[in-house]
Design a protein around this motif. Sequence first.
Motif, mmCIF file in Angstrom:
data_model
loop_
_atom_site.group_PDB
_atom_site.id
_atom_site.type_symbol
_atom_site.label_atom_id
_atom_site.label_comp_id
_atom_site.label_asym_id
_atom_site.label_seq_id
_atom_site.Cartn_x
_atom_site.Cartn_y
_atom_site.Cartn_z
ATOM 1 N N PHE A 537 -2.366 0.525 -0.311
ATOM 2 C CA PHE A 537 -1.903 0.771 1.059
ATOM 3 C C PHE A 537 -1.197 -0.466 1.601
ATOM 4 O O PHE A 537 -0.112 -0.374 2.189
ATOM 5 N N GLU A 538 -1.790 -1.646 1.395
ATOM 6 C CA GLU A 538 -1.218 -2.880 1.944
ATOM 7 C C GLU A 538 0.146 -3.187 1.338
ATOM 8 O O GLU A 538 1.065 -3.614 2.049
ATOM 9 N N LEU A 539 0.304 -2.957 0.032
ATOM 10 C CA LEU A 539 1.585 -3.233 -0.612
ATOM 11 C C LEU A 539 2.659 -2.289 -0.080
ATOM 12 O O LEU A 539 3.786 -2.706 0.205
ATOM 13 N N CYS A 540 2.318 -1.016 0.060
ATOM 14 C CA CYS A 540 3.304 -0.059 0.567
ATOM 15 C C CYS A 540 3.686 -0.359 2.012
ATOM 16 O O CYS A 540 4.850 -0.216 2.407
ATOM 17 N N GLN A 541 2.718 -0.782 2.816
ATOM 18 C CA GLN A 541 3.031 -1.179 4.190
ATOM 19 C C GLN A 541 3.940 -2.397 4.208
ATOM 20 O O GLN A 541 4.844 -2.507 5.059
ATOM 21 N N SER A 613 -1.230 16.718 -6.093
ATOM 22 C CA SER A 613 -0.516 16.578 -7.364
ATOM 23 C C SER A 613 0.929 16.216 -7.065
ATOM 24 O O SER A 613 1.452 16.514 -5.997
ATOM 25 N N GLY A 614 1.566 15.558 -8.025
ATOM 26 C CA GLY A 614 2.945 15.148 -7.830
ATOM 27 C C GLY A 614 3.107 14.178 -6.672
ATOM 28 O O GLY A 614 4.145 14.124 -6.021
ATOM 29 N N VAL A 615 2.092 13.362 -6.415
ATOM 30 C CA VAL A 615 2.096 12.482 -5.253
ATOM 31 C C VAL A 615 2.863 11.206 -5.563
ATOM 32 O O VAL A 615 2.898 10.752 -6.697
ATOM 33 N N GLU A 616 3.485 10.625 -4.545
ATOM 34 C CA GLU A 616 4.188 9.362 -4.666
ATOM 35 C C GLU A 616 3.516 8.320 -3.785
ATOM 36 O O GLU A 616 2.632 8.633 -2.987
ATOM 37 N N ASN A 617 3.960 7.082 -3.917
ATOM 38 C CA ASN A 617 3.394 5.997 -3.124
ATOM 39 C C ASN A 617 3.960 5.928 -1.716
ATOM 40 O O ASN A 617 3.237 5.667 -0.755
#
Length: 691
Positions: A537-541, A613-617
Amino acid sequence: MSAPTGLDSAIEYHIVNSLGWPALRPLQAAAVEPVRGGSDCVLVAPTAGGKTEAALFPLLSDMVEDRWTGTTILYVTPLRALLNNLHPRVLTYCSWLGRTVGLWHGDVGPAERRRMLAERPDILLTTPESLEAMLVSRRVDHERFLGSVRAVVIDELHAFAGSDRGWHLLAVLERIERIAGRKIQRVGLSATVGNPESVGAWMQGSTTGRRPVEVVREDSATTVDPDVVLDYVGSMENAATVISRMHRGEKRLLFAESRRSAEELAFLLRERGVQTYVSHSSLSADERRQSERAFAEAKDTVIVATSTLELGIDIGDLDRVIQIDAPRTVSAFLQRLGRTGRRPGTSRNALFLSTSREGLLDAAAVMLLWKRGFVEDVVAPPHPRHLAAQQFLALALQEGAFGASDWHQWWGDLPLMEDGAEVLDFLRAEEFLVEDSGLLMIGPRAEKEFGQRHFMDLLSTFIADLELRVVAGTREIGFVSPLALPAPQDRGAKPLVLAGRGWSVQHVDWERFTVWVEEIGVKGDVKWPSSAVAQSFELCQAKRKVLLGTDPDVEFSKRIPAALEKLRSEREADVSEDGLVLRRRKVGGTRFWTWAGLKANATLLAGLGLQASGVENESVLLPEWVTIKDIRSCNADAVPRIDPDAVAGLKFSAALPVDLAARTVGERLADSAGVRVVKQSVVASANDREN
């Protein structure tokens, strides 16, 4: 030395006269009192910070002055190669005092093991799996060999604490304590951990009779700021050209994030006349050792590695670390950065070479977090019920039989056994264990599932993360989280996006953790695919902040400003200063740019009653009926729904009820805290823009 150290006088003498040290390092000096005082300790310092000596010198002092006999110190690491690397060093320290050290892991032959059983070493260098094998072996007299243990040093503590191998180690140590009849002092070593107090409390295992853990850190104020440069080269070929022309005459360690990338880069460097070696987990241990030895002895050379060389294995003096694109975590970056600056007069350094704009975004985000002082907390995987099952079976092998009503005595209140009663009921019902006169022993189902080769499968290496290798023909493409796979019913229509290309999933082999794919032309909403491996979560933020204009405070090459400007221009519709963007599409639902990571996105879908399913970041595709109100009211504590076949990837899942195994996997792929933040941050885009 100008002042007494608190160590045994013989050790003080050899520190000065054999090692040539004028004094102990700050961490080593600060560790003497708590370690010699018997406290459980976490010692934190950068790579090559002298943590091994900080733990062993005080323990060896106690060994000599208190006249410990037998095998009294266990030194545990996650890697055999690290044990092999440490052995000569520890052997030297023991020789000063007339003490001995033994090396015991899977590559050590039976003759050497018999010798150690007959002539017990004072210190034993080993792995958790080897300790387990000793406990279940009929050839090992447990009380004679392990009954004298007084202390354990856990090297690379963060690597254990974040995986099932850590739970397994704690369970094994509890059983050794029962054999020894005493609490064993625990000393953990780590270069990178954001929450050492919490990890230290976890390391202590069961709490009965334990004192609070003491954390000893090296003062970071005394270290020089590292030299970190961010560059954009646009392709792997350009990266190889830059590397071949820069830093000639130096010894360079290159990190790539997949075996495919490592092999590709090594090939390109050799084409350009660079002496190049490779190290990754698909190579044999002997092949890796040969590469590492040749690299250590060479001068003008490069070794390309995945995370296999991230931990503290000594590969000799190193001039420079080069990172292709970005590591997955700040912690990994710190481990890699710490490989440099070990020689007097040198400083730590790292060069980032981004081969794509997405790689540039990841690298900038990691640097942004690092410069803000962020390091990931290490959190043990939740609900290790499958390991509770493994421990019951291992105890039955160790003891021959154990009491059905007094099994708690072996593990105390260790959280691993929190669901032990439920797990044990299943093992008995399915005849993994059978009862006779109140004693439980190995049953026919356990023999069938795990009994081959004398139950070696029950003792084999544990799976750290549910991550699958993606292969097209004979070519490795990369790795994916199970959450990134299209649902089984959608695999013909929805591609898996990886390495900037689309792949049709042909087959998923959960036994071998492999996804077989064929490349296809990609259509639809895949212009900006996020990594198929889970990002935090922190990296994506942090990636979102970079796109909104925040630059990390590191040195930029001349190419970076233009590359960042282009990246931000292309992604401007995906971020907003006002909050997270929810954008309607002409067809196919709504794209929600959460910037929350795979796990939070999968949990969000589960909270909306949808399959994960098929989830992305970076984003998630929602059905048209989902509104902002639905998102804000979704259940943040929902457990992601996974492919039922994914439970095969959970080691020892056969010893759990199917629904409990599925729940265990789902809970490990959840991020409720991330969803709670997302729920409060969603906004519609300014013009409800459609793709």
